[in-house]
Design an enzyme around this catalytic site. Structure first.
Site, PDB file in Angstrom:
ATOM      1  N   LEU A   1       0.826  -1.224   0.000  1.00  0.00           N
ATOM      2  CA  LEU A   1       0.000   0.000   0.000  1.00  0.00           C
ATOM      3  C   LEU A   1       0.855   1.267   0.000  1.00  0.00           C
ATOM      4  O   LEU A   1       0.390   2.321   0.418  1.00  0.00           O
ATOM      5  CB  LEU A   1      -1.006   0.002   1.172  1.00  0.00           C
ATOM      6  CG  LEU A   1      -2.077  -1.108   1.118  1.00  0.00           C
ATOM      7  CD1 LEU A   1      -3.049  -0.963   2.291  1.00  0.00           C
ATOM      8  CD2 LEU A   1      -2.848  -1.088  -0.197  1.00  0.00           C
TER       9      LEU A   1
ATOM     10  N   LYS B   1       1.701   2.663  -2.740  1.00  0.00           N
ATOM     11  CA  LYS B   1       1.016   3.434  -3.779  1.00  0.00           C
ATOM     12  C   LYS B   1      -0.378   2.885  -4.066  1.00  0.00           C
ATOM     13  O   LYS B   1      -1.226   3.598  -4.579  1.00  0.00           O
ATOM     14  CB  LYS B   1       1.804   3.393  -5.086  1.00  0.00           C
ATOM     15  CG  LYS B   1       3.162   3.993  -4.963  1.00  0.00           C
ATOM     16  CD  LYS B   1       3.665   4.467  -6.289  1.00  0.00           C
ATOM     17  CE  LYS B   1       5.140   4.749  -6.209  1.00  0.00           C
ATOM     18  NZ  LYS B   1       5.893   3.507  -5.860  1.00  0.00           N
ATOM     19  N   GLY B   2      -0.588   1.632  -3.738  1.00  0.00           N
ATOM     20  CA  GLY B   2      -1.879   1.007  -4.017  1.00  0.00           C
ATOM     21  C   GLY B   2      -2.960   1.485  -3.060  1.00  0.00           C
ATOM     22  O   GLY B   2      -2.681   2.184  -2.086  1.00  0.00           O
TER      23      GLY B   2
ATOM     24  N   PHE C   1       3.144  -7.462 -10.026  1.00  0.00           N
ATOM     25  CA  PHE C   1       3.059  -6.065 -10.475  1.00  0.00           C
ATOM     26  C   PHE C   1       3.827  -5.109  -9.568  1.00  0.00           C
ATOM     27  O   PHE C   1       3.974  -3.932  -9.914  1.00  0.00           O
ATOM     28  CB  PHE C   1       1.592  -5.589 -10.449  1.00  0.00           C
ATOM     29  CG  PHE C   1       0.674  -6.328 -11.371  1.00  0.00           C
ATOM     30  CD1 PHE C   1       0.576  -5.970 -12.700  1.00  0.00           C
ATOM     31  CD2 PHE C   1      -0.110  -7.379 -10.909  1.00  0.00           C
ATOM     32  CE1 PHE C   1      -0.278  -6.640 -13.562  1.00  0.00           C
ATOM     33  CE2 PHE C   1      -0.966  -8.055 -11.757  1.00  0.00           C
ATOM     34  CZ  PHE C   1      -1.051  -7.689 -13.085  1.00  0.00           C
ATOM     35  N   ALA C   2       4.207  -5.585  -8.374  1.00  0.00           N
ATOM     36  CA  ALA C   2       4.709  -4.657  -7.347  1.00  0.00           C
ATOM     37  C   ALA C   2       6.044  -4.038  -7.740  1.00  0.00           C
ATOM     38  O   ALA C   2       7.056  -4.747  -7.836  1.00  0.00           O
ATOM     39  CB  ALA C   2       4.856  -5.412  -6.028  1.00  0.00           C
TER      40      ALA C   2
ATOM     41  N   THR D   1       8.331  -3.787 -19.180  1.00  0.00           N
ATOM     42  CA  THR D   1       8.018  -2.461 -19.722  1.00  0.00           C
ATOM     43  C   THR D   1       8.712  -2.188 -21.050  1.00  0.00           C
ATOM     44  O   THR D   1       9.795  -2.743 -21.321  1.00  0.00           O
ATOM     45  CB  THR D   1       8.451  -1.381 -18.713  1.00  0.00           C
ATOM     46  OG1 THR D   1       8.360  -0.088 -19.317  1.00  0.00           O
ATOM     47  CG2 THR D   1       9.885  -1.563 -18.255  1.00  0.00           C
TER      48      THR D   1
ATOM     49  N   TYR E   1      14.887   2.691 -14.127  1.00  0.00           N
ATOM     50  CA  TYR E   1      13.629   1.938 -14.123  1.00  0.00           C
ATOM     51  C   TYR E   1      13.696   0.816 -15.164  1.00  0.00           C
ATOM     52  O   TYR E   1      13.459  -0.362 -14.845  1.00  0.00           O
ATOM     53  CB  TYR E   1      12.450   2.873 -14.416  1.00  0.00           C
ATOM     54  CG  TYR E   1      11.160   2.140 -14.697  1.00  0.00           C
ATOM     55  CD1 TYR E   1      10.612   1.281 -13.748  1.00  0.00           C
ATOM     56  CD2 TYR E   1      10.507   2.275 -15.922  1.00  0.00           C
ATOM     57  CE1 TYR E   1       9.448   0.586 -14.013  1.00  0.00           C
ATOM     58  CE2 TYR E   1       9.333   1.582 -16.187  1.00  0.00           C
ATOM     59  CZ  TYR E   1       8.813   0.739 -15.231  1.00  0.00           C
ATOM     60  OH  TYR E   1       7.667   0.040 -15.490  1.00  0.00           O
TER      61      TYR E   1
ATOM     62  N   LEU F   1       0.151  11.082 -18.764  1.00  0.00           N
ATOM     63  CA  LEU F   1      -0.495  12.075 -19.632  1.00  0.00           C
ATOM     64  C   LEU F   1      -2.018  12.104 -19.503  1.00  0.00           C
ATOM     65  O   LEU F   1      -2.598  13.177 -19.269  1.00  0.00           O
ATOM     66  CB  LEU F   1      -0.093  11.805 -21.097  1.00  0.00           C
ATOM     67  CG  LEU F   1      -0.701  12.766 -22.107  1.00  0.00           C
ATOM     68  CD1 LEU F   1      -0.203  14.188 -21.879  1.00  0.00           C
ATOM     69  CD2 LEU F   1      -0.388  12.314 -23.540  1.00  0.00           C
TER      70      LEU F   1
END
Ligand code: UFG
Length: 329
Positions: A33, A35-36, A73-74, A117, A141, A190
């Protein structure tokens, strides 16, 4: 047997959890959590709050549940921030996955779907980008995600952990219900930034660079709807469980839109004039990022449903109107 979704309360993770749940899978969610949002996950789904780098915590989760596979996904995922704070990105993205793989191996869990990514490619050598194109990341990243892809390759070789790495292009949009969507604090992407202007939360949208070698001088990106992305994870999970073969796939729509075109479409969708301000380029932004996802379509049977840019923006707009302050509403 359950599928463990790491980072399942984040933007993409929460949509994938919905999708997997709707397909009837047993799921457990892990999220620190940072960012989640807890509210983005159905309260009926088992939820464990903790960090992937916490081996004791992870071991407990893997001991308490019969886990047959992991969808991971973390991660931290901001290119610009990663340039300023590389240690944070290696620590969270690489160390977190390393600990996860150690615990998976210890508990004999041999399947993982990994969020990778487009940033693994860096500046593309040709367009559209193919999976076998050179991977020369231009940010920590991208490097951190590529490092994990390489780690996965060796874990497959040594321990038989089979993986599918999915290289996402520009993910956008929200669940058709408008209940969950993109809520980053602070926001840097964006489409949500444009919609914040339409909501009156900011006066104008800053366009980062109008002198790129593109048709209107602004960057071109390949926008993919978050629910199409979520479905690809379901298909990838089935595929790797069935074939026991590790693979890498691009996920985009293969259609490029400039920043100006995105703004123009958002004006039509929202009916707001969306004033803009042109400023200098953002460091590290390639002019054009466009995927070939032919391999995912051919091998996974993936077929994006929400490929129109207006549909993608419409769904994001529905979420933003319903939750103008994100999950704090
Ligand atoms: N942009 C603006 N103004 C803004 C925000 C963005 O002009 O206020 C432009 C950017 O310069 C870029 C485009 O809009 O040209 C899209 O920017 P985003 O920040 O929404 O997305 P990125 O293309 O930077 O990021 C995506 C993925 C990352 C991936 C990266 C690879 O979200 O995960 O591509 O470059 F790492």
């Amino acid at each position: 047997m359950s599928i463990c979704v790491c980072g399942g309360a984040g933007y993409i993770g929460s949509h994938a959890v919905r999708c997997l749940f709707d397909h009837g899978l047993d799921i457990i969610v892990i999220d620190n959590l940072s960012k989640g949002h807890r509210l983005s996950v159905d309260p009926n789904i088992p939820f464990y709050q903790g960090d992937l780098r916490d081996r004791v915590f992870l071991d407990k989760v893997f001991s308490e549940n019969k886990i047959e596979g992991v969808i991971h996904f973390a991660a931290d995922s901001l290119v610009g921030e990663s340039v300023l704070e590389p240690l944070k990105y290696y620590q969270n993205n690489v160390m977190g996955t390393l600990t996860l793989l150690e615990v998976m191996n210890q508990h004999k869990v041999k399947t993982i779907i990994f969020s990778s990514t487009a940033a693994t490619y860096g500046e593309p050598v040709s367009t559209p980008i193919l999976e076998e194109d050179p991977t020369i990341p231009t940010s920590p990243y991208g490097e951190s995600k590529l490092a994990v892809e390489k780690l996965l390759k060796w874990c497959d070789h040594a321990y038989g952990i089979k993986y599918i790495a999915l290289r996402y292009f520009n993910v956008a949009g929200a669940h058709p219900s408008g209940d969950i969507g993109e809520d980053h604090q602070p926001e840097s992407h964006l489409i949500p930034l444009i919609l914040n202007v339409a909501l009156g939360k900011s006066p104008s949208l800053k366009i980062f660079g109008t002198d790129y070698p593109t048709k209107d001088g602004t960057c071109i990106r390949d926008y993919i709807h978050v629910m199409d992305l979520a479905e690809a994870h379901f298909l990838a999970l089935n595929k790797v469980q069935e074939t026991r073969q590790s693979k890498i796939y691009n996920l985009g729509n293969g259609q490029g839109y400039s920043v100006q075109e995105v703004i123009q479409t958002a004006r039509k969708v929202t009916g707001h004039p969306i004033p803009t301000l042109s400023i200098e380029r953002r460091p590290g932004d390639p002019a054009i990022l466009l995927a070939s996802s032919q391999k995912a379509c051919d091998e996974l049977g993936w077929k994006p449903q929400y490929f129109e840019l207006s549909t993608i923006i419409q769904s994001a707009w529905a979420f933003h109107q319903k939750h103008p302050n994100g999950f704090s509403d």
